[in-house]
Design a protein around this motif. Sequence first.
Motif, PDB file in Angstrom:
ATOM      1  N   TYR A  62       1.249  -4.711   7.559  1.00  0.00           N
ATOM      2  CA  TYR A  62       0.046  -5.181   7.487  1.00  0.00           C
ATOM      3  C   TYR A  62      -0.138  -6.759   7.576  1.00  0.00           C
ATOM      4  CZ  TYR A  62      -0.686  -0.731   5.129  1.00  0.00           C
ATOM      5  OH  TYR A  62      -1.050   0.385   4.895  1.00  0.00           O
TER       6      TYR A  62
ATOM      7  N   ALA B 136      -4.543  -5.500  14.890  1.00  0.00           N
ATOM      8  CA  ALA B 136      -5.876  -5.497  14.218  1.00  0.00           C
ATOM      9  C   ALA B 136      -6.993  -6.580  15.067  1.00  0.00           C
ATOM     10  CB  ALA B 136      -5.394  -5.898  12.672  1.00  0.00           C
TER      11      ALA B 136
ATOM     12  N   GLN C 281       0.949  -1.276   0.026  1.00  0.00           N
ATOM     13  CA  GLN C 281      -0.027   0.078   0.115  1.00  0.00           C
ATOM     14  C   GLN C 281       0.835   1.360   0.034  1.00  0.00           C
ATOM     15  OE1 GLN C 281      -3.250   0.126   0.044  1.00  0.00           O
ATOM     16  NE2 GLN C 281      -3.958  -1.839   0.630  1.00  0.00           N
TER      17      GLN C 281
ATOM     18  N   GLU D 147      -6.849  -9.545   6.293  1.00  0.00           N
ATOM     19  CA  GLU D 147      -5.798  -8.519   5.784  1.00  0.00           C
ATOM     20  C   GLU D 147      -4.548  -8.926   5.649  1.00  0.00           C
ATOM     21  OE1 GLU D 147      -5.628  -3.718   6.794  1.00  0.00           O
ATOM     22  OE2 GLU D 147      -5.042  -5.052   8.414  1.00  0.00           O
TER      23      GLU D 147
ATOM     24  N   GLN E 277      -4.428 -10.979   2.374  1.00  0.00           N
ATOM     25  CA  GLN E 277      -4.480 -10.222   0.960  1.00  0.00           C
ATOM     26  C   GLN E 277      -2.934  -9.454   0.958  1.00  0.00           C
ATOM     27  OE1 GLN E 277      -4.900  -6.585   0.982  1.00  0.00           O
ATOM     28  NE2 GLN E 277      -5.188  -6.633  -1.209  1.00  0.00           N
ATOM     29  N   ALA E 278      -2.450  -8.834   2.166  1.00  0.00           N
ATOM     30  CA  ALA E 278      -1.029  -8.123   1.791  1.00  0.00           C
ATOM     31  C   ALA E 278      -0.114  -9.221   1.407  1.00  0.00           C
ATOM     32  CB  ALA E 278      -1.008  -7.442   3.216  1.00  0.00           C
TER      33      ALA E 278
ATOM     34  N   GLU F 252      -5.504 -13.178  -4.290  1.00  0.00           N
ATOM     35  CA  GLU F 252      -4.517 -11.912  -4.894  1.00  0.00           C
ATOM     36  C   GLU F 252      -3.600 -12.412  -5.874  1.00  0.00           C
ATOM     37  OE1 GLU F 252      -4.821  -8.522  -4.302  1.00  0.00           O
ATOM     38  OE2 GLU F 252      -6.630  -9.417  -3.716  1.00  0.00           O
TER      39      GLU F 252
ATOM     40  N   ALA G  38     -10.852 -11.094  10.383  1.00  0.00           N
ATOM     41  CA  ALA G  38     -10.476  -9.914   9.825  1.00  0.00           C
ATOM     42  C   ALA G  38      -9.143  -9.536   9.640  1.00  0.00           C
ATOM     43  CB  ALA G  38     -11.447  -8.663  10.322  1.00  0.00           C
ATOM     44  N   ALA G  39      -8.417  -9.731  10.841  1.00  0.00           N
ATOM     45  CA  ALA G  39      -7.078  -9.373  10.831  1.00  0.00           C
ATOM     46  C   ALA G  39      -6.223 -10.154   9.966  1.00  0.00           C
ATOM     47  CB  ALA G  39      -6.572  -9.470  12.293  1.00  0.00           C
TER      48      ALA G  39
END
Lengths: 412, 412
Positions: free
Chosen positions: B279, B288, B262, B322, B325-326, B363, B318-319
Amino acid sequence: MIRPAVPAAAVRQGSLRELNLAVVLGRIAAAPHPPSRADVATATGLTRATVSAVVDDLVAGRLVGESEPAPRTGAGRPARGLVLAGNGPAGLGLEINVDYLAACVVDLAGGVRHHTVRRADLRPVSPADTLARLVGLADAARADAERQGLTLAGAALAVPGLVDAAGLVRLAPNLGWRDVPVPELLSGHPPMVEPVPGIPPLVVENEANLAALGELHAGPDGPVSFLHVSGEVGIGAGIVLDGALFRGVRGWSGEIGHIPVQPEGRPCRCGGRGCLERYAGQEAVLAAAGLDRADLPADTAAARLADLALAEHPATRAALAEAGQALGVAVACVVNLLDLDTVVLGGGYALLTPWLRPPLLAEVSRLVLTAGWSPVTVRPSALGPEAAVVGAAGSVVRRIVADPVGWLNRTG
Amino acid sequence: MIRPAVPAAAVRQGSLRELNLAVVLGRIAAAPHPPSRADVATATGLTRATVSAVVDDLVAGRLVGESEPAPRTGAGRPARGLVLAGNGPAGLGLEINVDYLAACVVDLAGGVRHHTVRRADLRPVSPADTLARLVGLADAARADAERQGLTLAGAALAVPGLVDAAGLVRLAPNLGWRDVPVPELLSGHPPMVEPVPGIPPLVVENEANLAALGELHAGPDGPVSFLHVSGEVGIGAGIVLDGALFRGVRGWSGEIGHIPVQPEGRPCRCGGRGCLERYAGQEAVLAAAGLDRADLPADTAAARLADLALAEHPATRAALAEAGQALGVAVACVVNLLDLDTVVLGGGYALLTPWLRPPLLAEVSRLVLTAGWSPVTVRPSALGPEAAVVGAAGSVVRRIVADPVGWLNRTG
C-alpha cells in the motif's frame, strides 16, 4: 559534529567502600554456587582482606549469610559459602487487577515468603476504596514478614494500565481508571514499608512490565531477550532486551493488545477496529467458547478453558485456535520489528499454551520474513498469573542488591 | 538465584594510554565548539600535562587538528581550538539498491568529501557482477580521497535486505538475492581500504539500519530515540533507542514493510496478505497514481510524485493519502509497542512528507492509546535518500573515534 560512542570520561562517582559493597554483593548474588571469601576475591580482583571486611559489613547489615558447609570431599576443611540473607530486607509486591488484589513478599535470595490474593470485581469500586483495600493486604503482608524476621524495604505496585514516572495512572481501560494519582491517594494511609535511603517506598508500574521482569528473574537459564505476553481481560506485553526491561520513551511500551489483527474487524474500546484484544482477550475467548463470563471469576477462566480444551470441547478448541491465530499476527509484527526469538505466554495464557502455540507459530511462519532460517520459540511463563506481583517484589530486592548502601546506612 | 543489576567487577581492560586517547578524542568530537587543551583537561579530569601529551599523539596521527584562533575578544591571546582532523582517516560508504549503486567518503569531522551515484536497474544483474561494479565505484572514491590527503580506513556496505553477522545477505527480496556471501565474492578483488587493526575492512549491514544511524548523527539537536522509515521499492525501518541502533537478537529488526495493514488485503511476495509494502511501497504508490514505473527510474520517482502532488494531481494525492493511512496503521503498531515519540520519514518518503503526514497522524491519533496526551512528531529525514550511504561511511568514522588505538598503531 559527530556524536562519539565513547563513554563519559568519569565512571559514576561514589566512595570506594560503596563500590566494593555493591561489587561483592553483586558477585555473591550472581554466583551459581555459594562462593567462599577467596572465590569472591578471585572473581572481583579485590584483596582477600578487603573482601573479608566488606563481607563483615554485609553480614552485620543482614544482607549476606553463610551457608552450611558442603559435605567434606577431600582433605581440607570445606569452606562455608556466602549467600544472600533470608532474614534481612525484603520487597513488597502489590497488584491491582480487574478481578483481584494481590500482595507478596520476596526476600533477598528471591524466595517468596508471603503471597495472598483477594478476589473481587474491582470495576465498580472507586480507586480510593480499591487502594484502601490494598493497604489492608499490605499491612497483613508486613506483619507476616516481620514475624519471619524480615524488614520490608520498599514496595512496587503493578496496575493494568499506563503509568507515568510520578505514579499517576493515566489510563487503565479495563479497570475504568483515568488519571488516578496513586501516591496522593495513599498519602492518607500510614507508610507500607520502612523508609530506606535510595529505595523509593512505592513504585507504580505497568503490570505487563513487572510480569516480564518477574519472568526474567525467575530462573538463571532463561532467555535474556524475549517478548512476554500476558493474557487477562486486557492483553499486555513486556519487552526484555539483553536482560533489561525496555520501557519506551515515556514508559508506555508493550501495548500489544491494540495491534490491529483485522483492521476492518470488530470495534474496540480504544477507538480502533479489529484489535488483538477483541480476538484473544479473555472476554473474546470466553464468548467464542460459549461461556458466560459472569459465572466465572477472571482468575479461574484460564483453568476452565484449559479443562474444556483437554476434554476436546469443540467451541473452546475453536476459540483458542482463533485467539492463537490472532496472537500470531501480532507476534509476527513484533518479531519483524524487533527480531526477538522467544515469546513467553504469561498470565492466563500460560495454561493455554498447548492450544495457542500451534496456530500462533503457523502465523509466525507465514508472516515473519526470517522464520525460514531462524525459528521463534514459544513457551509458557514459569510464574503464570503470579508473575506481576512476584516481579514487583523482586524489583525492590534487585534495587537493594544493586545499591546496598542506603539499606546499610539507614537509621533505626 | 537473582540476577544482579550490578556491573561486572572490572571495567574493560586496556592500557591507561589507550583509555586516555579515546577519552580525549571523544571529548573533542563531542564538544559543541573547538575546545582548548585546558578545556579538555577540565572536562575529563586529566592533568593538563597528560592532555597535552595525548593531544600531541592525536595530532601526529592525523586524528586531531587545530582550528584558526577565534577573533580576539578580550585582553589575552585567544587559544586555538582542537578539532577532528579533516586530513586523516576516512570512512568509505557503499550502497547497493534496486536501481542504483552509490559510494561516498566521510572524514573524521563528518564532512562528506566524495559522493557518486550510478543509476542502473540491478535486478537482472548477478550479485557477482553487481559487486564488481561496486568495486569500480570504490576505487574511484579511494583515488579521490587520496588526492584530498585522506586515507580510507574501513568500509561499510548498505544493502536492502537481511544480513547476518558474517556479511551473508540472507534475503534481499527486491533485488532477488538469497544467501549471497558478499565477503567471499569480494575476495577476488583487491582490498578497498588500507587495513587498520581493530577496524573491519568491510561491514555489510541493512540499509534501513545505516540510514537511521546516518540520521542520528546528521545533527547534534535531533531526537535520540526515533523510528526511521525509508520508503523505496521496499520499506525498511531503523529503530534508534537512546542514541543507539537497536539491531534485534540477530540483526534483523525493523521489517516494518510486512506489518499487515489490511490482513485480508493484497497478497504480498512474503506470503502474507495486506502488508504495508503493498500500500505504501513505491510500486504501489506509482500504480495508484496511474504512473508507469518502467518510464521512471526509482530515484526520480519520489520527485515526480512530489511534483504531481504540488500540482494537485488527483490520483497522486489519493495515492499518497492511501500510503499515508497505511503507514499510520504500521506506525501506530510501533508506537503502541515501543512508545517512541518521533518518526522520521526517510528515503523517498522525505520529499513526500507534506502529503503523507496528515493521514499518517490521523491513524496514529485513532490507534495509539497514549496519543491523546502524548503527541507523536513526524518529520522528514535531513539526509533523504543519501542517509544509508552517508550513514555507512559515518559508522566507520565513529568506530575510529571510539577506539583510535588501532589507527595510531598501524604499520605503514
